[in-house]
Write a protein that holds these residues in place. Structure first.
Motif, PDB file in Angstrom:
ATOM      1  N   ASP A  65       0.674  -1.201   0.089  1.00  0.00           N
ATOM      2  CA  ASP A  65       0.127   0.062   0.191  1.00  0.00           C
ATOM      3  C   ASP A  65       0.729   1.302   0.133  1.00  0.00           C
ATOM      4  N   ILE A  66       1.999   1.216   0.757  1.00  0.00           N
ATOM      5  CA  ILE A  66       2.881   2.491   0.291  1.00  0.00           C
ATOM      6  C   ILE A  66       3.786   2.875  -0.119  1.00  0.00           C
ATOM      7  N   VAL A  67       4.220   1.808  -0.826  1.00  0.00           N
ATOM      8  CA  VAL A  67       5.072   2.063  -1.885  1.00  0.00           C
ATOM      9  C   VAL A  67       5.490   1.582  -3.573  1.00  0.00           C
ATOM     10  N   PHE A  68       3.787   0.583  -4.003  1.00  0.00           N
ATOM     11  CA  PHE A  68       3.302   0.596  -5.078  1.00  0.00           C
ATOM     12  C   PHE A  68       2.028   1.164  -5.481  1.00  0.00           C
ATOM     13  N   SER A  69       1.458   1.834  -4.822  1.00  0.00           N
ATOM     14  CA  SER A  69       0.310   2.465  -5.547  1.00  0.00           C
ATOM     15  C   SER A  69       0.746   3.326  -7.086  1.00  0.00           C
ATOM     16  N   ARG A  70       0.175   3.755  -7.528  1.00  0.00           N
ATOM     17  CA  ARG A  70       0.338   3.871  -8.980  1.00  0.00           C
ATOM     18  C   ARG A  70       1.196   4.875  -9.344  1.00  0.00           C
ATOM     19  N   TRP A  71       1.313   5.494  -8.069  1.00  0.00           N
ATOM     20  CA  TRP A  71       2.068   6.989  -8.874  1.00  0.00           C
ATOM     21  C   TRP A  71       3.618   6.920  -7.748  1.00  0.00           C
ATOM     22  N   THR A  72       3.707   6.205  -6.751  1.00  0.00           N
ATOM     23  CA  THR A  72       4.769   5.856  -5.712  1.00  0.00           C
ATOM     24  C   THR A  72       6.298   5.429  -5.658  1.00  0.00           C
ATOM     25  N   THR A  73       5.943   4.521  -7.190  1.00  0.00           N
ATOM     26  CA  THR A  73       6.702   4.064  -7.512  1.00  0.00           C
ATOM     27  C   THR A  73       8.137   4.769  -8.630  1.00  0.00           C
ATOM     28  N   PRO A  74       7.440   5.247  -9.325  1.00  0.00           N
ATOM     29  CA  PRO A  74       7.589   6.251 -10.515  1.00  0.00           C
ATOM     30  C   PRO A  74       8.733   7.184 -10.116  1.00  0.00           C
ATOM     31  N   ILE A  75       7.599   7.785  -8.679  1.00  0.00           N
ATOM     32  CA  ILE A  75       7.801   8.833  -8.129  1.00  0.00           C
ATOM     33  C   ILE A  75       9.537   8.542  -7.265  1.00  0.00           C
ATOM     34  N   LEU A  76       9.639   7.381  -6.613  1.00  0.00           N
ATOM     35  CA  LEU A  76      10.658   6.739  -5.846  1.00  0.00           C
ATOM     36  C   LEU A  76      11.758   6.456  -6.514  1.00  0.00           C
ATOM     37  N   TRP A  77      11.169   6.163  -7.703  1.00  0.00           N
ATOM     38  CA  TRP A  77      11.981   4.885  -8.652  1.00  0.00           C
ATOM     39  C   TRP A  77      13.258   7.047  -9.571  1.00  0.00           C
ATOM     40  N   THR A  78      12.502   8.033  -9.960  1.00  0.00           N
ATOM     41  CA  THR A  78      12.765   8.730 -10.524  1.00  0.00           C
ATOM     42  C   THR A  78      14.196   9.562  -9.844  1.00  0.00           C
ATOM     43  N   LEU A  79      13.170   9.626  -7.959  1.00  0.00           N
ATOM     44  CA  LEU A  79      14.810  10.238  -7.351  1.00  0.00           C
ATOM     45  C   LEU A  79      15.589   9.431  -7.135  1.00  0.00           C
ATOM     46  N   HIS A  80      15.552   8.286  -7.357  1.00  0.00           N
ATOM     47  CA  HIS A  80      16.739   7.223  -7.169  1.00  0.00           C
ATOM     48  C   HIS A  80      17.112   7.600  -7.938  1.00  0.00           C
TER      49      HIS A  80
ATOM     50  N   ARG B 100      12.853  27.747  -3.633  1.00  0.00           N
ATOM     51  CA  ARG B 100      12.947  27.236  -4.437  1.00  0.00           C
ATOM     52  C   ARG B 100      12.545  25.625  -3.524  1.00  0.00           C
ATOM     53  N   VAL B 101      11.999  24.832  -3.676  1.00  0.00           N
ATOM     54  CA  VAL B 101      11.615  23.620  -3.268  1.00  0.00           C
ATOM     55  C   VAL B 101      12.491  21.912  -3.919  1.00  0.00           C
ATOM     56  N   GLU B 102      13.101  21.968  -3.615  1.00  0.00           N
ATOM     57  CA  GLU B 102      13.858  20.311  -3.954  1.00  0.00           C
ATOM     58  C   GLU B 102      13.183  19.178  -2.754  1.00  0.00           C
ATOM     59  N   TYR B 103      13.483  18.113  -4.118  1.00  0.00           N
ATOM     60  CA  TYR B 103      12.891  17.023  -3.229  1.00  0.00           C
ATOM     61  C   TYR B 103      13.592  15.495  -3.304  1.00  0.00           C
ATOM     62  N   GLU B 104      14.522  15.041  -2.226  1.00  0.00           N
ATOM     63  CA  GLU B 104      15.407  13.604  -2.952  1.00  0.00           C
ATOM     64  C   GLU B 104      14.696  12.576  -1.562  1.00  0.00           C
TER      65      GLU B 104
ATOM     66  N   LEU C  87      15.500   5.769   3.733  1.00  0.00           N
ATOM     67  CA  LEU C  87      14.642   5.276   4.325  1.00  0.00           C
ATOM     68  C   LEU C  87      14.268   4.746   3.031  1.00  0.00           C
ATOM     69  N   GLY C  88      13.597   5.525   1.913  1.00  0.00           N
ATOM     70  CA  GLY C  88      13.800   5.670   0.790  1.00  0.00           C
ATOM     71  C   GLY C  88      14.649   4.961  -0.309  1.00  0.00           C
ATOM     72  N   LEU C  89      16.231   5.747  -0.254  1.00  0.00           N
ATOM     73  CA  LEU C  89      16.902   4.295  -0.831  1.00  0.00           C
ATOM     74  C   LEU C  89      16.817   2.727  -0.137  1.00  0.00           C
ATOM     75  N   SER C  90      16.560   2.219   1.025  1.00  0.00           N
ATOM     76  CA  SER C  90      16.529   1.161   1.368  1.00  0.00           C
ATOM     77  C   SER C  90      15.743   0.123   0.780  1.00  0.00           C
ATOM     78  N   LEU C  91      15.358   0.808  -0.353  1.00  0.00           N
ATOM     79  CA  LEU C  91      13.882  -0.166  -1.069  1.00  0.00           C
ATOM     80  C   LEU C  91      14.598  -0.581  -2.249  1.00  0.00           C
ATOM     81  N   ALA C  92      16.271   0.231  -2.251  1.00  0.00           N
ATOM     82  CA  ALA C  92      16.543   0.142  -3.629  1.00  0.00           C
ATOM     83  C   ALA C  92      16.531  -1.357  -4.163  1.00  0.00           C
ATOM     84  N   PRO C  93      16.974  -2.236  -3.234  1.00  0.00           N
ATOM     85  CA  PRO C  93      17.383  -3.655  -3.451  1.00  0.00           C
ATOM     86  C   PRO C  93      16.329  -4.827  -3.852  1.00  0.00           C
TER      87      PRO C  93
END
Length: 121
Positions: free
Chosen positions: A19-34, A80-84, A88-94
């Protein structure tokens, strides 16, 4: 696997993560920021072309609330606002790497199964 099937979290302990990680837009956002690192809202919006600004704002707020994204506000003129992605998000990389590998290895089989199913129905 055992558990009470009336309680989805007990029946499947990964449900909250899905529910947290694989909602419709969450994965593309995290993938892009990574992949791209720190980005401004407009840059992130350009990278994920099909997302609306409203949905991107909602998802970023949720990801910040969940601790997966860090929002940095720079009090400049104009502001200016930035997102990274956070640690914790990086721990999803594997996990994402394994899913990407699975997709490469198995999506052709999924497509073949779909074609076979569709020709039978």
């Amino acid at each position: 696997m055992t558990g009470d099937t009336r309680d989805p979290e007990r029946a499947c302990p990964i449900s909250p993560v899905v529910d947290i990680v694989f909602s419709r837009w969450t994965t593309p956002i995290l993938w892009t920021l990574h992949a791209r690192g720190r980005l401004r809202f407009v840059e992130l919006e350009r990278e994920i072309a099909a997302i609306t600004p409203k949905v991107l704002t909602q998802r970023l707020r949720q990801l910040e609330r969940d601790g997966l994204v860090v929002r940095t506000y720079h009090p400049e003129v104009p502001p200016r606002v930035e997102y990274e992605i956070s640690e914790l998000g990086l721990s999803l990389a594997p996990l994402f790497a394994h899913l990407a590998e699975w997709a490469t290895d198995h999506l052709p089989q999924v497509e073949k199964a779909r074609e076979g199913y569709d020709t039978r129905t």
